[in-house]
Write a protein that holds these residues in place. Sequence first.
Motif, PDB file in Angstrom:
ATOM      1  N   LEU A  40       0.857  -1.188   0.000  1.00  0.00           N
ATOM      2  CA  LEU A  40       0.000   0.000   0.000  1.00  0.00           C
ATOM      3  C   LEU A  40       0.896   1.242   0.000  1.00  0.00           C
ATOM      4  CD1 LEU A  40      -2.800   1.515   0.731  1.00  0.00           C
ATOM      5  CD2 LEU A  40      -1.947   1.388   3.073  1.00  0.00           C
ATOM      6  N   ASN A  42       0.195   5.395   0.276  1.00  0.00           N
ATOM      7  CA  ASN A  42      -0.824   6.447   0.362  1.00  0.00           C
ATOM      8  C   ASN A  42      -0.258   7.784   0.817  1.00  0.00           C
ATOM      9  OD1 ASN A  42      -1.467   4.990   3.271  1.00  0.00           O
ATOM     10  ND2 ASN A  42      -1.897   7.179   3.335  1.00  0.00           N
ATOM     11  N   ARG A  99      -6.027   8.959  -3.503  1.00  0.00           N
ATOM     12  CA  ARG A  99      -5.280   8.977  -2.243  1.00  0.00           C
ATOM     13  C   ARG A  99      -4.187   7.915  -2.193  1.00  0.00           C
ATOM     14  NH1 ARG A  99      -5.744   5.678   2.370  1.00  0.00           N
ATOM     15  NH2 ARG A  99      -5.022   6.675   4.276  1.00  0.00           N
ATOM     16  N   GLU A 100      -4.486   6.699  -2.722  1.00  0.00           N
ATOM     17  CA  GLU A 100      -3.558   5.587  -2.517  1.00  0.00           C
ATOM     18  C   GLU A 100      -3.601   4.594  -3.668  1.00  0.00           C
ATOM     19  OE1 GLU A 100      -6.612   5.213  -0.234  1.00  0.00           O
ATOM     20  OE2 GLU A 100      -7.232   4.244  -2.072  1.00  0.00           O
ATOM     21  N   TYR A 120       3.756  10.387  -6.965  1.00  0.00           N
ATOM     22  CA  TYR A 120       3.284  11.324  -5.959  1.00  0.00           C
ATOM     23  C   TYR A 120       2.817  12.562  -6.695  1.00  0.00           C
ATOM     24  CZ  TYR A 120       3.537  14.636  -2.071  1.00  0.00           C
ATOM     25  OH  TYR A 120       3.242  15.585  -1.134  1.00  0.00           O
ATOM     26  N   VAL A 131       4.402  10.390   2.799  1.00  0.00           N
ATOM     27  CA  VAL A 131       3.682   9.294   2.120  1.00  0.00           C
ATOM     28  C   VAL A 131       3.988   8.022   2.908  1.00  0.00           C
ATOM     29  CG1 VAL A 131       3.718   7.834   0.053  1.00  0.00           C
ATOM     30  CG2 VAL A 131       3.656  10.327  -0.168  1.00  0.00           C
TER      31      VAL A 131
END
Length: 138
Positions: A40, A42, A99-100, A120, A131
């Motif tokens: 993940l 985010n 967001r992610e 990003y 992040v």
Amino acid sequence: MISYTEYLWFNTRDKQEFVNVTPRVEEALKKSGIKEGLCLVNAMHITSSIFINDDEEGLHQDFGEWVERLAPYNKAKYRHNLTGEDNADAHLKRTIMGREVVVAITKGKLDFGPWEQIFYGEFDGQRKKRVLVKIIGE
Ligand code: ZN
């Protein structure tokens, strides 16, 4: 199951900027030692994004122009800016761009499609932002 956490810091030169973070995520994956699992990534700020797309300069300009048309920077235009802020446009741009992302890990590598890279997206930069990279698996 192993879990690995890392925070990446950004302080962009421009107010709006797109940064390819794939090498930094690959570095985190290497440190984690995880071979099979999920990663993940985010943005931890509500005026910046993490998204997956092509690493092509023209496309990044297209993204920048597209979000600017949808939510132009304009201090007077937005109700959020009545609070004294000037970044309502950046909140909206962040929501559009996401967001992610979650990327599968297969045989110790980020299991991307052919042209996928992680970016990003900064929409209210020139200050320190974070992040989160969270990798789980074995
Ligand atoms: Zn704000």
